[in-house]
Design an enzyme around this catalytic site. Sequence first.
Site, PDB file in Angstrom:
ATOM      1  N   ARG A   2       0.009 -21.337  29.212  1.00  0.00           N
ATOM      2  CA  ARG A   2       0.376 -21.118  30.622  1.00  0.00           C
ATOM      3  C   ARG A   2      -0.842 -21.314  31.529  1.00  0.00           C
ATOM      4  NH1 ARG A   2       4.966 -20.716  33.444  1.00  0.00           N
ATOM      5  NH2 ARG A   2       5.857 -19.106  32.128  1.00  0.00           N
ATOM      6  N   ASP A  12      10.843 -14.173  10.390  1.00  0.00           N
ATOM      7  CA  ASP A  12      12.017 -14.745  11.080  1.00  0.00           C
ATOM      8  C   ASP A  12      12.968 -13.697  11.657  1.00  0.00           C
ATOM      9  OD1 ASP A  12      10.952 -17.074  10.116  1.00  0.00           O
ATOM     10  OD2 ASP A  12      12.359 -17.259   8.448  1.00  0.00           O
ATOM     11  N   ARG A  33       0.968   3.982  -3.042  1.00  0.00           N
ATOM     12  CA  ARG A  33       0.514   5.373  -2.868  1.00  0.00           C
ATOM     13  C   ARG A  33       1.667   6.367  -2.969  1.00  0.00           C
ATOM     14  NH1 ARG A  33      -4.604   4.822   1.225  1.00  0.00           N
ATOM     15  NH2 ARG A  33      -5.873   3.629  -0.263  1.00  0.00           N
ATOM     16  N   ARG A  73       7.704 -19.336  -3.591  1.00  0.00           N
ATOM     17  CA  ARG A  73       9.163 -19.530  -3.572  1.00  0.00           C
ATOM     18  C   ARG A  73       9.489 -20.101  -4.952  1.00  0.00           C
ATOM     19  NH1 ARG A  73      10.398 -18.970   1.866  1.00  0.00           N
ATOM     20  NH2 ARG A  73       8.923 -19.829   3.362  1.00  0.00           N
ATOM     21  N   GLY A  95      16.074 -14.718  -0.023  1.00  0.00           N
ATOM     22  CA  GLY A  95      15.894 -15.262  -1.380  1.00  0.00           C
ATOM     23  C   GLY A  95      15.361 -14.181  -2.313  1.00  0.00           C
ATOM     24  N   ALA A 116       9.471 -18.186  30.132  1.00  0.00           N
ATOM     25  CA  ALA A 116       9.851 -19.596  29.932  1.00  0.00           C
ATOM     26  C   ALA A 116      11.009 -19.953  30.872  1.00  0.00           C
ATOM     27  CB  ALA A 116      10.268 -19.808  28.475  1.00  0.00           C
ATOM     28  N   ARG A 118       0.841  -1.211   0.000  1.00  0.00           N
ATOM     29  CA  ARG A 118       0.000   0.000   0.000  1.00  0.00           C
ATOM     30  C   ARG A 118       0.873   1.257   0.000  1.00  0.00           C
ATOM     31  NH1 ARG A 118      -1.767   3.112   4.293  1.00  0.00           N
ATOM     32  NH2 ARG A 118      -3.821   4.103   4.141  1.00  0.00           N
ATOM     33  N   VAL A 120       4.027   1.545  -0.968  1.00  0.00           N
ATOM     34  CA  VAL A 120       4.734   1.646  -2.257  1.00  0.00           C
ATOM     35  C   VAL A 120       3.802   2.237  -3.304  1.00  0.00           C
ATOM     36  CG1 VAL A 120       5.675   0.262  -4.180  1.00  0.00           C
ATOM     37  CG2 VAL A 120       6.354  -0.260  -1.811  1.00  0.00           C
ATOM     38  N   ILE A 173       0.731 -21.054  12.191  1.00  0.00           N
ATOM     39  CA  ILE A 173      -0.152 -20.146  12.959  1.00  0.00           C
ATOM     40  C   ILE A 173       0.587 -18.839  13.203  1.00  0.00           C
ATOM     41  CG2 ILE A 173      -1.061 -19.768  15.308  1.00  0.00           C
ATOM     42  CD1 ILE A 173      -2.015 -22.663  15.249  1.00  0.00           C
TER      43      ILE A 173
HETATM   44  O1  F6P Z   1      10.668 -17.724   6.437  1.00  0.00           O
HETATM   45  C1  F6P Z   1       9.444 -17.802   7.063  1.00  0.00           C
HETATM   46  C2  F6P Z   1       9.139 -19.226   7.442  1.00  0.00           C
HETATM   47  O2  F6P Z   1       7.852 -19.255   8.042  1.00  0.00           O
HETATM   48  C3  F6P Z   1      10.155 -19.908   8.355  1.00  0.00           C
HETATM   49  O3  F6P Z   1       9.994 -19.554   9.699  1.00  0.00           O
HETATM   50  C4  F6P Z   1       9.872 -21.354   8.087  1.00  0.00           C
HETATM   51  O4  F6P Z   1      11.027 -22.132   8.307  1.00  0.00           O
HETATM   52  C5  F6P Z   1       9.497 -21.356   6.618  1.00  0.00           C
HETATM   53  O5  F6P Z   1       9.108 -20.040   6.294  1.00  0.00           O
HETATM   54  C6  F6P Z   1       8.373 -22.295   6.252  1.00  0.00           C
HETATM   55  O6  F6P Z   1       8.208 -22.223   4.880  1.00  0.00           O
HETATM   56  P1  F6P Z   1       6.918 -22.756   4.096  1.00  0.00           P
HETATM   57  O7  F6P Z   1       5.779 -21.838   4.411  1.00  0.00           O
HETATM   58  O8  F6P Z   1       7.319 -22.692   2.682  1.00  0.00           O
HETATM   59  O9  F6P Z   1       6.647 -24.125   4.620  1.00  0.00           O
END
Ligand code: F6P
Length: 359
Positions: A158, A131, A29, A76, A108, A190, A25, A27, A260
Amino acid sequence: MERKFKKIGVLTSGGDAPGMNNAVRAVTRAAISNGVEVVGIQGGYYGLIHEKMIPLDARAVSGILNRGGTFLYSDRCLEFKTEEGMQKAVDTCHKYGLDGIVAIGGDGTFRGATDLSNRGIPTIGVPGSIDNDITATDDSIGFDTAMNTVVDAIDRLRDTCESHARCNVVEVMGRNCGDIAIRTAIACGAVGVALLECPFDEPALMEKIRRLKAGGKRSFIVVIAEGYPAEHPEFKSEEFAKRIQAETDVETKFVRLAHIVRGGSPTLNDRMLATEMGYAAVEQLLAGKSDLVICKKENEIVEYNINYALILDRMYKGKLKDGDLDHFSNSQIKEMREICEEKRIAYRKLYKMMDDISC
Ligand code: F6P
């Protein structure tokens, strides 16, 4: 000679991340405000090869601020890594009159952005990945939302652990990066966390759980970063949970949060970060820059050359290849080493803090 931009493309590639929509969005606008047309490329580099294009105007990106995932879809794309695929992508850019591209995704995606830049299509990368594994930036788009999702899930675990005097082992995504794991482990109290960045002492954790249980503690959370079992195949998170039960006599459940963690409405921080980064990407592109990744460092938006960012990543992960540093000056190499060392020190501090305050 400065290039006159008439039309640019925007794509999201790699694993989706909450906040990618906000970046698209921004980019769109920012470009429109500068009199530049925008095309959305669906499905990342796959869409560039196979001409999956949709025109974007200001209204086309309305109502997506609060939506997780990416409305441009993602992929990918292995085909893009081939010479033929790359050439098709470049041909598409020429065919549709794209003067530049903003590519939102992870490492990537940035390798792809460099390939396009090298073939005469100015491209700017924006880090979108839950990540947070792009060393050059303090935060990537989606990281904050992912952590908040994990915190919400662990808080729920918890509640039930406390009621039943149980332990829950929780494996969280992050590929080879422990950023989500360490921060959520701290935020959720934790007793232990296993990640690649710091040594994990399993016997010490067992002893700690036994000691805390003897002192009256009822509920225990242990976080495992996805990359830990991946790089230590002899370590299986499910089996580890069984060992905790056997060695501490605390009933132990296991959950892998998996994808999730990737979904959901972006947090305020991610919306802001994505908007700032998307906006900055257009500014850089229209200023005639290319082959850059937009980063956030100490609360400022900064840019790095993509190759610099990728090699810095390899250095941090101990994966440098022969010749990787050949094209960098001594001062650049020194700077890279300092960034890596600072990051390692920060990790060790967080890890120690987590251990000390979970007593
Ligand atoms: O890079 C994001 C990520 O969710 C990583 O945490 C995980 O290892 C990977 O992608 C899972 O990839 P995919 O959704 O292709 O299974």
